[in-house]
Design a protein around this motif. Structure first.
Motif, PDB file in Angstrom:
ATOM      1  N   SER A  76       0.833  -1.204   0.000  1.00  0.00           N
ATOM      2  CA  SER A  76       0.000   0.000   0.000  1.00  0.00           C
ATOM      3  C   SER A  76       0.869   1.256   0.000  1.00  0.00           C
ATOM      4  O   SER A  76       0.580   2.234  -0.709  1.00  0.00           O
ATOM      5  N   HIS A  77       1.937   1.206   0.789  1.00  0.00           N
ATOM      6  CA  HIS A  77       2.844   2.367   0.850  1.00  0.00           C
ATOM      7  C   HIS A  77       3.532   2.590  -0.485  1.00  0.00           C
ATOM      8  O   HIS A  77       3.598   3.728  -0.986  1.00  0.00           O
ATOM      9  N   LEU A  78       4.049   1.520  -1.098  1.00  0.00           N
ATOM     10  CA  LEU A  78       4.759   1.656  -2.370  1.00  0.00           C
ATOM     11  C   LEU A  78       3.836   2.130  -3.485  1.00  0.00           C
ATOM     12  O   LEU A  78       4.232   2.922  -4.340  1.00  0.00           O
ATOM     13  N   VAL A  79       2.610   1.645  -3.482  1.00  0.00           N
ATOM     14  CA  VAL A  79       1.632   2.087  -4.480  1.00  0.00           C
ATOM     15  C   VAL A  79       1.315   3.565  -4.293  1.00  0.00           C
ATOM     16  O   VAL A  79       1.191   4.331  -5.262  1.00  0.00           O
ATOM     17  N   SER A  80       1.201   3.998  -3.038  1.00  0.00           N
ATOM     18  CA  SER A  80       0.838   5.389  -2.745  1.00  0.00           C
ATOM     19  C   SER A  80       1.901   6.376  -3.205  1.00  0.00           C
ATOM     20  O   SER A  80       1.596   7.532  -3.506  1.00  0.00           O
ATOM     21  N   ILE A  81       3.159   5.923  -3.268  1.00  0.00           N
ATOM     22  CA  ILE A  81       4.231   6.820  -3.716  1.00  0.00           C
ATOM     23  C   ILE A  81       4.694   6.486  -5.143  1.00  0.00           C
ATOM     24  O   ILE A  81       5.783   6.867  -5.568  1.00  0.00           O
ATOM     25  N   ASN A  82       3.829   5.739  -5.851  1.00  0.00           N
ATOM     26  CA  ASN A  82       4.062   5.401  -7.257  1.00  0.00           C
ATOM     27  C   ASN A  82       5.362   4.621  -7.487  1.00  0.00           C
ATOM     28  O   ASN A  82       6.018   4.756  -8.525  1.00  0.00           O
ATOM     29  N   GLU A  83       5.742   3.799  -6.524  1.00  0.00           N
ATOM     30  CA  GLU A  83       6.930   2.963  -6.664  1.00  0.00           C
ATOM     31  C   GLU A  83       6.580   1.547  -7.106  1.00  0.00           C
ATOM     32  O   GLU A  83       7.461   0.718  -7.308  1.00  0.00           O
ATOM     33  N   LEU A  84       5.287   1.280  -7.291  1.00  0.00           N
ATOM     34  CA  LEU A  84       4.855  -0.071  -7.616  1.00  0.00           C
ATOM     35  C   LEU A  84       3.711  -0.012  -8.614  1.00  0.00           C
ATOM     36  O   LEU A  84       2.789   0.794  -8.475  1.00  0.00           O
ATOM     37  N   GLU A 215      19.898  -0.220  -0.309  1.00  0.00           N
ATOM     38  CA  GLU A 215      19.392   1.147  -0.216  1.00  0.00           C
ATOM     39  C   GLU A 215      17.884   1.162  -0.037  1.00  0.00           C
ATOM     40  O   GLU A 215      17.349   1.915   0.786  1.00  0.00           O
ATOM     41  N   THR A 216      17.198   0.322  -0.806  1.00  0.00           N
ATOM     42  CA  THR A 216      15.736   0.254  -0.710  1.00  0.00           C
ATOM     43  C   THR A 216      15.294  -0.231   0.666  1.00  0.00           C
ATOM     44  O   THR A 216      14.291   0.252   1.216  1.00  0.00           O
TER      45      THR A 216
END
Length: 228
Positions: A76-84, A215-216
């Motif tokens: 959910s977090h990655l989707v919210s910041i357009n990383e997924l 890093e990720t």
């Protein structure tokens, strides 16, 4: 069949003395590869740590639920910041896989499942080392968390993913019913060539992927140019 039908091999050889008896191509390949890898002390320790991490993080239904909740939160977090990406069928919730000596591809599946669920597993172990019900469980979680977050573990995790990924193609091919001995020998040679290529030319790409992963996941990693 060897244990179920005594003397079957001898009966076949009586009719065809040039018949080959080959005991489970892929099964033997898995055992040989894992046994050879574990001759390296660090790799032996890695597989032991891998089993411990998987067992501790998913040993009960409660911890399994915590692991899935952690995955949902991360996705959910990655989707919210357009990383997924969010296409249908992507970002499915997974489970940690246990490596088994006699199961084809189990070590590769265990390695890849942990890579996919690394941050979720870290979150569960971090919580367990502080909130588990007794000192033994907290101590086990603490040790597992520290090993999981070490660069040495991450390094071997990525190396084994590459090596097992190469040999898994051979394992899958050797399980086909239409397989013949000449083609199998050719596949073995090709696999050896791919492993040699990884050894000769794959270091830079492997290192790049490991550093990106560190890093990720907010992990410390040594300066590879130190001392040069």
């Amino acid at each position: 069949m060897r244990g179920e039908f005594n003397g079957l091999q001898a009966l076949i050889l009586n009719d065809c003395r040039y018949a080959f008896y080959v005991y489970f191509f892929a099964y033997r390949l898995q055992l040989a590869l894992v046994a050879a890898a574990r001759e390296v002390v660090e790799v032996h320790q890695f597989f032991k740590d891998l089993s411990d991490i998987v067992n501790i993080a998913s040993t009960s239904s409660k911890r399994h639920d915590e692991l899935q909740k952690a995955q949902v939160a991360e996705i959910s977090h990655l989707v919210s910041i357009n990383e997924l990406a969010t296409r249908t069928g992507m970002n499915q919730i997974g489970t940690l896989q246990r490596p088994g000596e006699t199961r084809w591809s189990s070590h590769l599946n265990s390695v890849t499942s942990l890579l996919k669920m690394y941050n979720a597993t870290s979150a569960v172990l971090k919580n367990l080392k502080n909130t588990a019900s007794n000192y033994s469980q907290r101590g086990d979680a603490h040790n597992a968390y520290n090993r999981l977050r070490s660069f040495e573990f991450i390094f071997i995790l990525h190396v084994m993913k590459e090596v097992l990924g190469i040999t898994d193609n051979l394992c899958q091919a050797l399980q086909r019913r239409s397989q013949d001995i000449l083609n199998a020998m050719s596949l073995v040679l090709k696999t050896k060539d791919l492993i040699q290529k990884l050894k000769d030319d794959g270091w830079n790409e492997l290192l790049k992927n490991m550093i990106s992963f560190c890093e990720t996941s907010e992990l410390d990693f040594p300066d590879m140019n130190a001392g040069l």
